[in-house]
Every structure is written in C-alpha cells, then in structure tokens.
Write a protein that holds these residues in place. Structure first.
Motif, short mmCIF file in Angstrom:
data_model
loop_
_atom_site.label_atom_id
_atom_site.label_comp_id
_atom_site.label_asym_id
_atom_site.label_seq_id
_atom_site.Cartn_x
_atom_site.Cartn_y
_atom_site.Cartn_z
N MET A 162 31.29 97.38 72.28
CA MET A 162 32.28 97.76 71.28
C MET A 162 32.39 96.71 70.18
SD MET A 162 33.22 100.79 71.61
CE MET A 162 34.30 100.65 70.20
N HIS A 163 32.28 95.43 70.52
CA HIS A 163 32.27 94.40 69.48
C HIS A 163 31.09 94.63 68.52
CE1 HIS A 163 35.55 91.73 70.45
NE2 HIS A 163 35.17 91.69 71.72
N GLU A 164 29.93 94.94 69.08
CA GLU A 164 28.75 95.20 68.26
C GLU A 164 28.94 96.43 67.39
OE1 GLU A 164 24.11 96.28 69.12
OE2 GLU A 164 25.04 94.74 70.40
N ILE A 165 29.46 97.52 67.95
CA ILE A 165 29.71 98.75 67.19
C ILE A 165 30.69 98.49 66.05
CG2 ILE A 165 30.85 101.01 67.33
CD1 ILE A 165 29.59 101.28 70.16
N CYS A 166 31.75 97.74 66.35
CA CYS A 166 32.75 97.45 65.32
C CYS A 166 32.18 96.58 64.20
CB CYS A 166 33.97 96.77 65.95
SG CYS A 166 34.96 97.87 66.96
N ARG A 167 31.43 95.56 64.57
CA ARG A 167 30.85 94.67 63.55
C ARG A 167 29.80 95.37 62.70
NH1 ARG A 167 30.63 90.97 67.88
NH2 ARG A 167 28.42 91.41 68.06
N LYS A 168 28.97 96.22 63.32
CA LYS A 168 27.85 96.84 62.61
C LYS A 168 28.20 98.12 61.87
CE LYS A 168 24.03 95.06 65.36
NZ LYS A 168 22.87 95.42 66.17
N LEU A 169 29.21 98.87 62.32
CA LEU A 169 29.46 100.17 61.71
C LEU A 169 30.91 100.46 61.38
CD1 LEU A 169 28.22 102.91 60.87
CD2 LEU A 169 28.74 103.71 63.18
N LEU A 170 31.82 100.19 62.28
CA LEU A 170 33.20 100.65 62.08
C LEU A 170 34.03 99.78 61.16
CD1 LEU A 170 34.09 101.82 65.71
CD2 LEU A 170 33.08 103.12 63.83
N SER A 171 33.61 98.54 60.94
CA SER A 171 34.36 97.65 60.05
C SER A 171 33.41 96.89 59.14
CB SER A 171 35.20 96.67 60.86
OG SER A 171 34.38 95.68 61.45
N ASN A 172 33.97 96.36 58.09
CA ASN A 172 33.25 95.45 57.21
C ASN A 172 33.79 94.05 57.51
OD1 ASN A 172 32.40 93.78 55.15
ND2 ASN A 172 32.72 95.27 53.53
N VAL A 230 33.47 91.22 56.40
CA VAL A 230 33.81 90.35 55.27
C VAL A 230 35.27 90.54 54.86
CG1 VAL A 230 33.29 89.81 52.85
CG2 VAL A 230 31.43 90.32 54.45
N ILE A 231 35.75 91.79 54.89
CA ILE A 231 37.11 92.06 54.40
C ILE A 231 38.05 92.68 55.44
CG2 ILE A 231 36.37 92.30 51.99
CD1 ILE A 231 36.65 95.38 52.38
N GLU A 232 37.51 93.03 56.61
CA GLU A 232 38.34 93.72 57.61
C GLU A 232 38.32 93.02 58.96
OE1 GLU A 232 38.05 98.39 56.33
OE2 GLU A 232 36.30 97.54 57.33
N ASP A 233 39.44 93.16 59.67
CA ASP A 233 39.55 92.74 61.06
C ASP A 233 39.57 93.99 61.92
OD1 ASP A 233 39.82 89.93 60.61
OD2 ASP A 233 41.94 90.20 60.13
N TYR A 234 39.17 93.85 63.16
CA TYR A 234 39.25 94.98 64.07
C TYR A 234 39.79 94.50 65.42
CZ TYR A 234 35.03 93.21 66.32
OH TYR A 234 34.15 92.42 66.99
N ARG A 235 40.32 95.44 66.15
CA ARG A 235 40.71 95.20 67.54
C ARG A 235 40.53 96.51 68.29
NH1 ARG A 235 45.38 95.53 64.66
NH2 ARG A 235 46.98 96.97 65.40
N PHE A 236 40.35 96.40 69.59
CA PHE A 236 40.20 97.63 70.37
C PHE A 236 40.74 97.40 71.78
CE2 PHE A 236 36.18 95.36 70.82
CZ PHE A 236 35.98 95.36 72.19
N GLU A 237 41.08 98.51 72.42
CA GLU A 237 41.50 98.54 73.81
C GLU A 237 40.59 99.50 74.54
OE1 GLU A 237 45.57 99.68 74.30
OE2 GLU A 237 46.19 98.55 72.53
N LEU A 238 40.18 99.13 75.74
CA LEU A 238 39.38 100.03 76.57
C LEU A 238 40.27 100.59 77.67
CD1 LEU A 238 36.18 97.86 77.02
CD2 LEU A 238 36.38 99.95 75.68
N GLU A 239 40.15 101.88 77.90
CA GLU A 239 40.90 102.50 78.99
C GLU A 239 40.06 103.59 79.62
OE1 GLU A 239 43.59 105.87 76.81
OE2 GLU A 239 44.38 103.84 76.80
N ASP A 240 40.38 103.93 80.84
CA ASP A 240 39.70 105.04 81.51
C ASP A 240 40.11 106.34 80.83
OD1 ASP A 240 38.29 103.61 83.50
OD2 ASP A 240 40.14 103.41 84.66
#
Length: 82
Positions: free
Chosen positions: A58-68, A70-80
């Motif tokens: 998910m870190h890789e997906i967020c860095r490569k596609l879901l966020s930019n 340079v200008i954005e932060d992201y966070r995520f939660e994993l759940e069943d």
C-alpha cells in the motif's frame, strides 16, 4: 480479503484554494470554522494472499499512483473486509 482505506491530503505547506473557498463559504454562513482542507478518500481491496506484505504494497501504491509525494501526504488503515 483486506480493505485499505486511503486518505490523501495536500501538505500543510501547499496552498489549498478549494479548501479556502469552502472555508469562506462556511464562515459567510455563520459557521465558526478555523480552517478547511480538501482531500481524497479511496478504498482498495486486496486479496487475502497479500496480507503478509499489504502495508509495504500500500505504501508503494500510494507513492506511485494515488498521491503526488511532492505536494501530498497520505495515510491508510488496513482492515479485514467483511
């Protein structure tokens, strides 16, 4: 299955014109808000087999596609996923 709940927001140092417009509108309507920042919310479903490396993936997906990064932060939660 796993569900990743992802939130992407502009970094604090980046101007948020959309958030500013909403903030001004809310203030003009009489709501006592201090600040409004606009972001994005996404849900990503992962196969059960991904459980071992889901966080790394998910870190890789967020860095490569879901966020930019340079200008954005992201966070995520994993759940069943039910």
């Amino acid at each position: 299955m796993l569900k990743a709940k992802v939130t992407v927001t502009l970094k604090k140092s980046i101007l948020d014109p959309q958030g500013s417009a909403v903030e001004k509108a809310l203030k003009s309507m009489g709501y006592p808000v201090d600040e409004v920042r606009i972001g994005k919310y996404m849900e990503v479903t992962l196969p059960e087999a991904a459980r071992g490396n889901a966080t790394e993936m998910m870190h890789e997906i967020c860095r490569k596609l879901l966020s930019n990064p340079v200008i954005e932060d992201y966070r995520f939660e994993l759940e069943d996923k039910e």
